[in-house]
Each structure stands twice: as C-alpha cells, then as structure tokens.
Design a protein around this motif. Structure first.
Motif, PDB file in Angstrom:
ATOM      1  N   ILE A   1       0.685  -1.103   0.031  1.00 35.06           N
ATOM      2  CA  ILE A   1      -0.217   0.177  -0.025  1.00 35.06           C
ATOM      3  C   ILE A   1       1.012   1.241   0.119  1.00 35.06           C
ATOM      4  N   ASP A   2       2.006   1.206   0.676  1.00 31.88           N
ATOM      5  CA  ASP A   2       2.741   2.466   0.902  1.00 31.88           C
ATOM      6  C   ASP A   2       3.470   2.587  -0.433  1.00 31.88           C
ATOM      7  N   ALA A   3       4.040   1.544  -1.102  1.00 33.78           N
ATOM      8  CA  ALA A   3       4.569   1.766  -2.417  1.00 33.78           C
ATOM      9  C   ALA A   3       3.484   2.377  -3.521  1.00 33.78           C
ATOM     10  N   THR A   4       2.318   1.928  -3.467  1.00 34.33           N
ATOM     11  CA  THR A   4       1.324   2.427  -4.424  1.00 34.33           C
ATOM     12  C   THR A   4       0.844   3.839  -4.173  1.00 34.33           C
ATOM     13  N   LEU A   5       1.093   4.102  -2.650  1.00 32.73           N
ATOM     14  CA  LEU A   5       0.577   5.377  -2.219  1.00 32.73           C
ATOM     15  C   LEU A   5       1.467   6.315  -2.549  1.00 32.73           C
ATOM     16  N   ALA A   6       2.824   6.161  -2.512  1.00 32.22           N
ATOM     17  CA  ALA A   6       3.958   6.978  -2.780  1.00 32.22           C
ATOM     18  C   ALA A   6       3.775   7.235  -4.350  1.00 32.22           C
ATOM     19  N   ALA A   7       3.438   6.278  -5.328  1.00 33.74           N
ATOM     20  CA  ALA A   7       3.348   6.438  -6.640  1.00 33.74           C
ATOM     21  C   ALA A   7       2.026   7.401  -6.956  1.00 33.74           C
ATOM     22  N   VAL A   8       0.876   7.098  -6.417  1.00 37.71           N
ATOM     23  CA  VAL A   8      -0.151   8.067  -6.522  1.00 37.71           C
ATOM     24  C   VAL A   8      -0.028   9.398  -6.210  1.00 37.71           C
ATOM     25  N   THR A   9       0.803   9.576  -4.905  1.00 29.55           N
ATOM     26  CA  THR A   9       1.174  10.826  -4.559  1.00 29.55           C
ATOM     27  C   THR A   9       2.054  11.697  -5.590  1.00 29.55           C
TER      28      THR A   9
ATOM     29  N   ALA B   1      -7.012  11.448  -6.605  1.00 29.51           N
ATOM     30  CA  ALA B   1      -7.403  11.884  -5.322  1.00 29.51           C
ATOM     31  C   ALA B   1      -8.047  10.728  -4.735  1.00 29.51           C
ATOM     32  N   GLY B   2      -9.244  10.256  -5.303  1.00 28.23           N
ATOM     33  CA  GLY B   2      -9.919   9.112  -4.908  1.00 28.23           C
ATOM     34  C   GLY B   2      -9.269   8.036  -4.529  1.00 28.23           C
ATOM     35  N   GLN B   3      -8.081   7.418  -5.380  1.00 24.97           N
ATOM     36  CA  GLN B   3      -7.335   6.370  -5.129  1.00 24.97           C
ATOM     37  C   GLN B   3      -6.535   6.664  -3.758  1.00 24.97           C
ATOM     38  N   ARG B   4      -6.068   7.658  -3.569  1.00 22.65           N
ATOM     39  CA  ARG B   4      -5.281   8.169  -2.570  1.00 22.65           C
ATOM     40  C   ARG B   4      -5.934   7.928  -1.365  1.00 22.65           C
TER      41      ARG B   4
ATOM     42  N   LYS C   1      10.851  18.944  -2.940  1.00 18.26           N
ATOM     43  CA  LYS C   1      10.977  17.830  -3.786  1.00 18.26           C
ATOM     44  C   LYS C   1      10.218  17.799  -4.990  1.00 18.26           C
ATOM     45  N   SER C   2       9.104  18.321  -4.864  1.00 16.36           N
ATOM     46  CA  SER C   2       8.039  18.372  -6.254  1.00 16.36           C
ATOM     47  C   SER C   2       8.722  19.204  -7.294  1.00 16.36           C
TER      48      SER C   2
END
Length: 588
Positions: A184-192, A209-212, A414-415
């Motif tokens: 979940i953390d890996a996917t969350l980082a990619a979505v963010t 945003a919904g996925q996050r 970072k962004s």
C-alpha cells in the motif's frame, strides 16, 4: 564478517533495474558501486583497467545472466561465468537474477558462483547477502542442491523454513499485514507523485485523489487488524535467524533513520527514485512545441533519459568527492552541462561505433561532438535553474520557485526539484539528438535503429527538421523575449499523458536589460499593447454600443415599419381580390 568497505561491480542488461539498484545502494554507508554496466564485455574491460591500478578495488561482482529471456542468452551467461571464474578465481560472484530453474542454478554453483538472490529481494536481505559473499561465504536464496541432495548442508535452510512454518497463526497474520502495508505504501507513494505532476487533467486528478483516499483508508484498517499482543511480538527477534553483523546492521539502521539534513545522498536518492517512477509514463509529446527527441521511438527516448540520469548521478558523486563549493557551481554551470551532454552522447551511441556512408567509415561520437558550440548555444546554456538544482542536491539549499522559498526537506521542494530535473533530462536529450539531425538525419542505419515509424521517410524527416528550424526562430525572436519580459521559465515535465510543459516565475531583469534588436522590439510591442489595450477596449466598447443602438433602434425599427407596411399592403390586396371574386360570382 569483516568491516571492510563493500565495493561491487554490477552487470545487468536492464537500464531501469541498474539505475534503481544503484540509487538504492547509494544511501548505504560502507557500500559503493564502482561501476554499473550493461554488457559482459564492458565489465571485463573495466576489471582489466582496475586490475592494473588496484586489484582490491572491487571485492564483489553482482550479475544477471540472460535476463531470463531465452535459453541461448542463459547459456551465454553461464559461459561468461565460466570465463570470468578462469580470469578472476578469487573474486566472489553473486547472481542477482530472475532465473529460478534448478538446473541453471546448479550449473552456476558448479562453475563457481558464490551466491544467488532472486530479483525483488528486500534491500536489507540483499545487502546482507552481498556482504556474506564478499567476505568469502556463500548465500543461496534457493539452493539447487537442496532438492537434489537431501543430506547436504543446505538441509539447515529447509529446517529453518520448517521452523518458520511452525510459528503461531498470529505471527503469520502479522507478516501478511506488514506485507500488505508495504504494498500500500509503495502504491500510495506512486499515486502521490502523480498528483504532484503539473498540468494534470481535472478528471485524472479527481481519480487519483480518490485512489489516495482509498489507500489511506486501507492502510488504517490494516493497522487495526493487529492486536496489542501481536504488536509486542513484532519486536521479538526470531531466534533461528542469524543476526547481522554490527557494521551491516548499523548501516541499514542509518539508511532507515538518516535525516535528509544530514545525508545529501538520501535527498538525491528520493528525488531520483521519483524521477525513475515517472519515466515509466508514456513519453509522447503532448505540447504544441516540437522536440528533437520526438523523432525517436519511445523505448529509445526512455533509454536516453535513463542514461542521462545515470550520468548525472555519477557527476554529482564526482563533485562531492572533489569537495566543490557552492559558488563554484555557478561558475562551472556551462561546463557541467556540457560534460553531461558529452558523456550521454558517448555512452548512448558507443564511443567507438562507426557508420558507413558511401565509402567512408565515420565515428559517430566524434562527428556529433563537432557540433558542441551550436548545441551549447541553442540548447544547453538556456536550460533554466540548473545551478539551483545542483545546489539543492549537493548542499541542500532552499529552492526559491514562484517567489516562494521551500526548505530542502519539504515535499514542495522535492516536487519543484523534480520538475527542474525532468526539464534538464529532456533538454540534454534534445541536445544529444540535435547534431544527429544535422549530420546523419537521413542515414538508413540511423533510421532503423532509432526512429519511430511515422518519421522514417525522407519527406517526413525534412518536414520535422523544418519545424525545428521554425521553433528556434520563434524561440529566439518571440517566445524567449516574451518569457523574459513576463519573468518566467518554460519547463518540460513528464506527466501521466506524456511530455507536457509548464512555467514558473523567476526574476529575469538582468536578461531584460541585455535584449536588443528584434527581441527588444518584441518586448516594446508587448508593453505598447499592454498600455493601449484597456483604452482600446473602452473605445471599442463605446463604439460597439453605438453600432448596436443604431442597428437595433434605428435601422431595426425602420426595417420593421417597412416590413409591417408591406405585409399590410399584401393583406389589403388580398381582401380586394376576394371581394372582386365574390362580386363576380354573383348571378346577374
């Protein structure tokens, strides 16, 4: 195990895996990737050069044979291992591979390979395996002799698995929970990371945003599935697992707990990892500005961008080793970008690669490097915010973008740094392709090896080159003066739909003062337009209102009266005709 530094040579055909592993290992103290290469031949050349200077400079070779693609490539990999073992009998070899066939692993072990790890092994376990093999031991994630020879020493590994399977169900459930949280953390980082991409369509942003939100909720639920007793068991080490050495455990702990303020390498690793993730997006150009790299196939674009990122990482390492000061970064800016461009050209096309044109054998790299001054003038020297990016990565300085200062450790910094980095990669890649288009654009071998299907005919290539020529003219005379006058920089970034463009504010008053000739005239016309635009709009509004009044109140009413009279006349004529007919029909 010893505490000596671990210096390794990595051989792998996959550029994504090579760069990703190197970035991950950079944050591990006492571990250094001396070289990261693609082919066996290059590895042997590097080892031969190293052996002449310092035979102890490399104490481990990590390789993948065949990349799991075909039987022939795997056999060639085994042949290389055999050749390598004959040349360097005392240099340990760790096989880091996606191959899982017992026969191949047994053959590798019989040749003299000292260890094996499956690709995807967690980093702490991989580092432990590297250290074990480098210190003269062996480490086999899946020992091929365990299946063929039941009474071999590898039976201990089977017993270890049996012990783990005897753990309580709660331990198994907790392990599954931790694995789920990691995913979940890996996917969350990619979505963010995708949400931070500028120019993202509103629908895509809403979906992400919904996925996050869903991922955050899922992680919260998983964290609630563990009981207090299981939380305590999480902290209890398993007795049958061999403990790590003090040096290795401290290295891993430093990697996990290092603050970006104390470790510039960690800051760079996080930024480069995000960039690698975004390089998986489609790389088609979705702007209205033609780019030199548009002529390449997508896989060639991606390969070139990865290579430039890798060369940038090497350059930053060299700058840290030389202990460069911050003011020197600004002095050496053009030299740094030129060196990065030259290194990318040399490695991308091959230093000694030749191409036959008519009766001449031409070295591609030497030919392309003859265009250095033109590329530097038209592309490299115009890449914005390069010094800010280098200072951020080397000295962790604040980033001042859009008139806002972002602390180096912040997500906003970072962004912003990621946008600057992506633009740097794309522009340097444009610089790599430009001399190719100038000298070798219509060479058949070049077209077959690099170009996309839609740009292989001579007519399409010439049309593409003409569009680029117009781009340079418009940029020099109109777009660049306008950007200077508006105090902004145009940046190319990698978005989910492809290569997009955005702009950021930057003070450019010094450049504005230096404008002359046509660029100066353009800025004066823009200023004149801004000055008269409000008055002209007011005048047009008054004039427009008058015209509307005349058309509606005077002309419109007049036309309405005339039309009404015509209709009334037609009605009168009709009534007269009816009366006449009625009277004529009466009997006399």
């Amino acid at each position: 195990m010893s505490d000596r530094p671990l210096k390794l040579l990595l051989i792998d055909q996959d550029p994504i895996f090579r760069l990703g592993l190197r970035v991950a290992l950079e944050a591990i103290p006492n571990l250094e990737a001396i070289a990261v290469v693609e082919t066996d031949t290059v590895a042997l050349q590097i080892l031969a050069e190293i052996a002449e200077k310092d035979p102890n400079q490399v104490n481990l070779v990590v390789l993948e044979f065949g990349n799991g693609r075909s039987t022939i490539s795997q056999q060639l990999g085994l042949q290389f291992c055999r050749q390598f073992r004959a040349l360097y009998p005392n240099l340990p070899i760790l096989l880091l591979s996606s191959v899982q066939e017992q026969g191949l692993l047994l053959a590798a072990k019989s040749i003299g390979v000292n260890g094996y790890c499956l690709k995807g092994t967690p980093l702490p376990e991989l580092v432990a395996a590297m250290q074990e093999v480098a210190d003269g031991g062996s480490y086999w994630f899946r020992d091929p002799e365990a299946i063929i020879t039941p009474n071999s020493p590898s039976t201990d590994a089977i017993n270890r698995v049996s012990l783990h399977s005897a753990l309580p169900f709660s331990k198994l459930r907790n392990n599954l929970r931790l694995s789920g949280i990691a995913n979940i953390d890996a996917t969350l980082a990619a979505v963010t990371a995708q949400l931070q991409v500028p120019g993202l369509p509103v629908l895509d942003r809403a979906i992400l945003a919904g996925q996050r939100r869903e991922l955050l909720a899922a992680r919260w639920l998983l964290n609630r599935l563990v009981s207090p007793q299981e939380r305590r068991e999480e902290q209890i080490p398993v007795a049958d697992e061999p403990p790590l050495t003090s040096s290795l455990s401290s290295a891993i702990q430093q990697r996990q707990t290092a603050s970006p303020l104390l470790s510039p390498g960690t800051l760079q690793s996080a930024l480069f990892t995000s960039c690698i993730t975004k390089l998986q997006f489609p790389l088609r150009n979705v702007t209205d500005i033609p780019l030199e790299i548009d002529i390449f196939r997508e896989e060639k674009k991606r390969e070139l961008l990865y290579l430039i990122l890798q060369k940038l990482a090497t350059q930053l390492d060299d700058l840290r080793t030389s202990q460069i000061e911050m003011n020197q970064v600004y002095e050496l800016k053009n030299t740094l970008i030129r060196d990065l461009w030259q290194a990318a050209i040399t490695d991308f096309f091959g230093k000694f690669t030749r191409i036959k044109i008519v009766n001449l054998n031409i070295e591609i790299v030497n030919l392309l490097l003859q265009n250095t001054e033109v590329v530097q003038r038209d592309i490299l020297n115009r890449i914005p915010l390069v010094c800010e990016l280098y200072s951020y990565l080397l000295f962790q300085t604040e980033l001042n973008i859009d008139n806002i200062s972002y602390p180096a450790v912040s997500a906003e910094a970072k962004s912003q740094a990621l946008m600057i980095l992506e633009n740097l990669l794309i522009q340097v890649a444009n610089g790599v392709v430009q001399p190719l288009l100038n000298y070798l654009a219509d060479v058949e071998e070049i077209k077959q090896n690099f170009y996309g299907r839609q740009l292989i005919s001579t007519r399409e290539i010439e049309r593409f080159r003409n569009n680029l020529s117009w781009k340079y003219r418009l940029k020099n005379y109109i777009k660049e003066p306008k950007a200077v006058f508006e105090s902004r920089y145009e940046l190319f970034v990698i978005a989910p739909r492809g290569i997009a463009n955005t702009s950021v504010y930057a003070p450019r008053n010094q450049e504005l003062v230096k404008l002359s000739n046509i660029p100066l005239v353009v800025t004066l016309l823009l200023e004149f337009s801004d000055a008269i635009a409000p008055r002209l709009k007011s005048l047009l509004a008054v004039f427009g209102s008058g015209i509307v009044f005349i058309l509606t109140q005077i002309v419109g009413r007049g036309l309405g009266l005339i039309g009404r009279g015509i209709l009334q006349g037609i009605g009168s004529v009709s009534s007269v005709e009816k009366n006449f007919r009625r009277n004529s029909d009466r009997p006399k």
